[in-house]
Design a protein around this motif. Structure first.
Motif, PDB file in Angstrom:
ATOM      1  N   GLU A   6      39.651  44.148  31.024  1.00 58.28           N
ATOM      2  CA  GLU A   6      39.767  43.579  32.361  1.00 58.28           C
ATOM      3  C   GLU A   6      39.361  42.107  32.364  1.00 58.28           C
ATOM      4  OE1 GLU A   6      37.972  47.789  32.689  1.00 58.28           O
ATOM      5  OE2 GLU A   6      37.655  45.964  31.517  1.00 58.28           O
ATOM      6  N   SER A   7      39.897  41.378  33.338  1.00 63.62           N
ATOM      7  CA  SER A   7      39.502  39.983  33.566  1.00 63.62           C
ATOM      8  C   SER A   7      39.743  39.648  35.030  1.00 63.62           C
ATOM      9  CB  SER A   7      40.282  39.034  32.659  1.00 63.62           C
ATOM     10  OG  SER A   7      41.670  39.111  32.936  1.00 63.62           O
ATOM     11  N   GLY A   8      39.190  38.515  35.452  1.00 66.30           N
ATOM     12  CA  GLY A   8      39.439  38.049  36.804  1.00 66.30           C
ATOM     13  C   GLY A   8      38.318  38.279  37.793  1.00 66.30           C
ATOM     14  N   GLN A  81      45.239  43.173  43.192  1.00 69.95           N
ATOM     15  CA  GLN A  81      45.081  42.090  44.136  1.00 69.95           C
ATOM     16  C   GLN A  81      44.171  42.556  45.252  1.00 69.95           C
ATOM     17  OE1 GLN A  81      46.268  38.830  44.096  1.00 69.95           O
ATOM     18  NE2 GLN A  81      44.983  38.572  45.902  1.00 69.95           N
ATOM     19  N   MET A  82      43.070  41.839  45.442  1.00 73.33           N
ATOM     20  CA  MET A  82      42.074  42.241  46.426  1.00 73.33           C
ATOM     21  C   MET A  82      41.962  41.155  47.489  1.00 73.33           C
ATOM     22  SD  MET A  82      39.145  43.805  43.901  1.00 73.33           S
ATOM     23  CE  MET A  82      38.684  42.209  43.255  1.00 73.33           C
ATOM     24  N   ASN A  83      42.307  41.511  48.707  1.00 76.17           N
ATOM     25  CA  ASN A  83      42.237  40.590  49.831  1.00 76.17           C
ATOM     26  C   ASN A  83      41.209  41.070  50.851  1.00 76.17           C
ATOM     27  OD1 ASN A  83      44.392  39.123  48.686  1.00 76.17           O
ATOM     28  ND2 ASN A  83      45.902  40.370  49.773  1.00 76.17           N
ATOM     29  N   ALA A  84      40.820  40.170  51.723  1.00 73.39           N
ATOM     30  CA  ALA A  84      39.863  40.510  52.786  1.00 73.39           C
ATOM     31  C   ALA A  84      38.646  41.230  52.208  1.00 73.39           C
ATOM     32  CB  ALA A  84      40.543  41.350  53.857  1.00 73.39           C
ATOM     33  N   LEU A  85      38.098  40.673  51.170  1.00 74.07           N
ATOM     34  CA  LEU A  85      36.975  41.328  50.484  1.00 74.07           C
ATOM     35  C   LEU A  85      35.760  41.446  51.381  1.00 74.07           C
ATOM     36  CD1 LEU A  85      37.527  39.775  46.988  1.00 74.07           C
ATOM     37  CD2 LEU A  85      37.333  42.218  47.446  1.00 74.07           C
ATOM     38  N   GLN A  86      35.055  42.560  51.226  1.00 73.71           N
ATOM     39  CA  GLN A  86      33.873  42.860  52.022  1.00 73.71           C
ATOM     40  C   GLN A  86      32.667  42.996  51.091  1.00 73.71           C
ATOM     41  OE1 GLN A  86      35.085  46.517  53.885  1.00 73.71           O
ATOM     42  NE2 GLN A  86      36.698  45.539  55.109  1.00 73.71           N
ATOM     43  N   LEU A  87      31.486  42.875  51.675  1.00 71.22           N
ATOM     44  CA  LEU A  87      30.270  43.008  50.873  1.00 71.22           C
ATOM     45  C   LEU A  87      30.256  44.335  50.121  1.00 71.22           C
ATOM     46  CD1 LEU A  87      27.582  41.680  53.390  1.00 71.22           C
ATOM     47  CD2 LEU A  87      28.723  40.433  51.539  1.00 71.22           C
ATOM     48  N   GLU A  88      30.796  45.382  50.751  1.00 66.80           N
ATOM     49  CA  GLU A  88      30.783  46.706  50.143  1.00 66.80           C
ATOM     50  C   GLU A  88      31.711  46.819  48.938  1.00 66.80           C
ATOM     51  OE1 GLU A  88      30.438  45.599  53.561  1.00 66.80           O
ATOM     52  OE2 GLU A  88      32.074  47.000  54.065  1.00 66.80           O
ATOM     53  N   ASP A  89      32.541  45.812  48.712  1.00 63.94           N
ATOM     54  CA  ASP A  89      33.427  45.817  47.549  1.00 63.94           C
ATOM     55  C   ASP A  89      32.722  45.340  46.279  1.00 63.94           C
ATOM     56  OD1 ASP A  89      35.992  44.623  49.742  1.00 63.94           O
ATOM     57  OD2 ASP A  89      35.739  46.680  48.999  1.00 63.94           O
ATOM     58  N   THR A  90      31.498  44.885  46.403  1.00 65.65           N
ATOM     59  CA  THR A  90      30.738  44.440  45.240  1.00 65.65           C
ATOM     60  C   THR A  90      30.523  45.600  44.280  1.00 65.65           C
ATOM     61  OG1 THR A  90      29.609  42.660  46.425  1.00 65.65           O
ATOM     62  CG2 THR A  90      28.519  43.533  44.466  1.00 65.65           C
ATOM     63  N   ALA A  91      30.955  45.429  43.039  1.00 66.43           N
ATOM     64  CA  ALA A  91      30.863  46.496  42.042  1.00 66.43           C
ATOM     65  C   ALA A  91      31.397  45.984  40.711  1.00 66.43           C
ATOM     66  CB  ALA A  91      31.680  47.714  42.475  1.00 66.43           C
ATOM     67  N   VAL A  92      31.190  46.783  39.691  1.00 65.84           N
ATOM     68  CA  VAL A  92      31.907  46.580  38.433  1.00 65.84           C
ATOM     69  C   VAL A  92      33.223  47.336  38.552  1.00 65.84           C
ATOM     70  CG1 VAL A  92      31.926  46.927  35.944  1.00 65.84           C
ATOM     71  CG2 VAL A  92      29.783  46.326  37.116  1.00 65.84           C
ATOM     72  N   TYR A  93      34.307  46.640  38.266  1.00 65.29           N
ATOM     73  CA  TYR A  93      35.640  47.238  38.381  1.00 65.29           C
ATOM     74  C   TYR A  93      36.169  47.577  36.987  1.00 65.29           C
ATOM     75  CZ  TYR A  93      35.945  46.281  43.335  1.00 65.29           C
ATOM     76  OH  TYR A  93      35.737  46.278  44.699  1.00 65.29           O
ATOM     77  N   TYR A  94      36.678  48.804  36.870  1.00 60.60           N
ATOM     78  CA  TYR A  94      37.163  49.316  35.593  1.00 60.60           C
ATOM     79  C   TYR A  94      38.655  49.642  35.671  1.00 60.60           C
ATOM     80  CZ  TYR A  94      32.204  50.098  34.606  1.00 60.60           C
ATOM     81  OH  TYR A  94      30.857  49.945  34.413  1.00 60.60           O
ATOM     82  N   GLY A 114      38.412  50.454  30.150  1.00 59.31           N
ATOM     83  CA  GLY A 114      37.990  49.125  29.755  1.00 59.31           C
ATOM     84  C   GLY A 114      36.489  48.967  29.965  1.00 59.31           C
ATOM     85  N   PRO A 115      35.922  47.859  29.508  1.00 57.38           N
ATOM     86  CA  PRO A 115      34.480  47.630  29.632  1.00 57.38           C
ATOM     87  C   PRO A 115      34.045  47.245  31.041  1.00 57.38           C
ATOM     88  CG  PRO A 115      35.509  45.766  28.596  1.00 57.38           C
ATOM     89  CD  PRO A 115      36.569  46.801  28.728  1.00 57.38           C
ATOM     90  N   GLY A 116      34.996  46.838  31.893  1.00 60.22           N
ATOM     91  CA  GLY A 116      34.670  46.493  33.265  1.00 60.22           C
ATOM     92  C   GLY A 116      34.522  44.999  33.488  1.00 60.22           C
ATOM     93  N   THR A 117      34.704  44.594  34.749  1.00 58.47           N
ATOM     94  CA  THR A 117      34.509  43.205  35.154  1.00 58.47           C
ATOM     95  C   THR A 117      33.772  43.198  36.490  1.00 58.47           C
ATOM     96  OG1 THR A 117      35.621  41.074  35.523  1.00 58.47           O
ATOM     97  CG2 THR A 117      36.773  43.025  36.314  1.00 58.47           C
ATOM     98  N   GLN A 118      32.802  42.318  36.615  1.00 60.01           N
ATOM     99  CA  GLN A 118      31.951  42.286  37.802  1.00 60.01           C
ATOM    100  C   GLN A 118      32.637  41.535  38.939  1.00 60.01           C
ATOM    101  OE1 GLN A 118      28.615  43.569  38.355  1.00 60.01           O
ATOM    102  NE2 GLN A 118      29.152  43.001  40.458  1.00 60.01           N
ATOM    103  N   VAL A 119      32.616  42.141  40.112  1.00 57.31           N
ATOM    104  CA  VAL A 119      33.067  41.488  41.340  1.00 57.31           C
ATOM    105  C   VAL A 119      31.887  41.468  42.299  1.00 57.31           C
ATOM    106  CG1 VAL A 119      34.573  41.646  43.347  1.00 57.31           C
ATOM    107  CG2 VAL A 119      35.473  42.134  41.063  1.00 57.31           C
ATOM    108  N   THR A 120      31.523  40.282  42.747  1.00 58.92           N
ATOM    109  CA  THR A 120      30.419  40.133  43.683  1.00 58.92           C
ATOM    110  C   THR A 120      30.925  39.416  44.922  1.00 58.92           C
ATOM    111  OG1 THR A 120      28.822  40.010  41.872  1.00 58.92           O
ATOM    112  CG2 THR A 120      28.092  39.239  44.039  1.00 58.92           C
ATOM    113  N   VAL A 121      30.742  40.057  46.065  1.00 57.94           N
ATOM    114  CA  VAL A 121      31.157  39.478  47.339  1.00 57.94           C
ATOM    115  C   VAL A 121      29.901  39.048  48.093  1.00 57.94           C
ATOM    116  CG1 VAL A 121      32.469  39.814  49.455  1.00 57.94           C
ATOM    117  CG2 VAL A 121      33.146  41.002  47.359  1.00 57.94           C
ATOM    118  N   SER A 122      29.851  37.787  48.469  1.00 55.06           N
ATOM    119  CA  SER A 122      28.675  37.245  49.155  1.00 55.06           C
ATOM    120  C   SER A 122      28.994  36.959  50.618  1.00 55.06           C
ATOM    121  CB  SER A 122      28.209  35.970  48.462  1.00 55.06           C
ATOM    122  OG  SER A 122      29.199  34.965  48.593  1.00 55.06           O
TER     123      SER A 122
END
Length: 123
Positions: A6-8, A81-94, A114-122
């Motif tokens: 994963e990437s991005g 594709q992730m739009n309108a991201l919310q705080l609750e979407d914060t996670a490691v995505y696999y 995959g090993p995962g990629t971190q998504v952090t919504v602030s």
């Protein structure tokens, strides 16, 4: 055997967008059901989206209308594709691949991860 990467991922403000990519190895990518899962701290891994048989897709209720899964079989890639991201979407995505075909929403149904990629919504 399939290897996934994963990437991005990254840091984004609430309301923003990110596009995750997953690169897959192997010559039979088009035959796999491909899914995205996520895991937040202290929580179990949960289903996000899945695509199978070319164009079929399914989404978790929590992301429906905001996230879009797609794949490019020629490039052995799957995207989220992730739009309108919310705080609750914060996670490691696999990214995950299943040898079977269908709307798989359970982690045990997938054979490769995959090993995962971190998504952090602030805020």
């Amino acid at each position: 055997q399939v290897q996934l990467l994963e990437s991005g991922g990254g840091l984004v403000q609430a309301g923003g967008s990110l596009r995750l990519s997953c690169a897959a190895s192997g010559r039979t990518f088009s035959r796999y059901t491909m899914g995205w899962f996520r895991q937040a701290p202290g929580k179990e891994r949960e289903f996000v989206a899945v695509t199978w048989s070319g164009t079929w897709t399914s989404y978790a209720d929590s992301v429906k209308g905001r996230f879009t899964i797609s794949r490019d079989n020629g490039k052995s890639m799957v995207y989220l594709q992730m739009n309108a991201l919310q705080l609750e979407d914060t996670a490691v995505y696999y990214c995950a691949a299943a040898t079977g075909i269908g709307a798989y929403t359970l982690a045990y149904q997938y054979n490769y991860w995959g090993p995962g990629t971190q998504v952090t919504v602030s805020s």
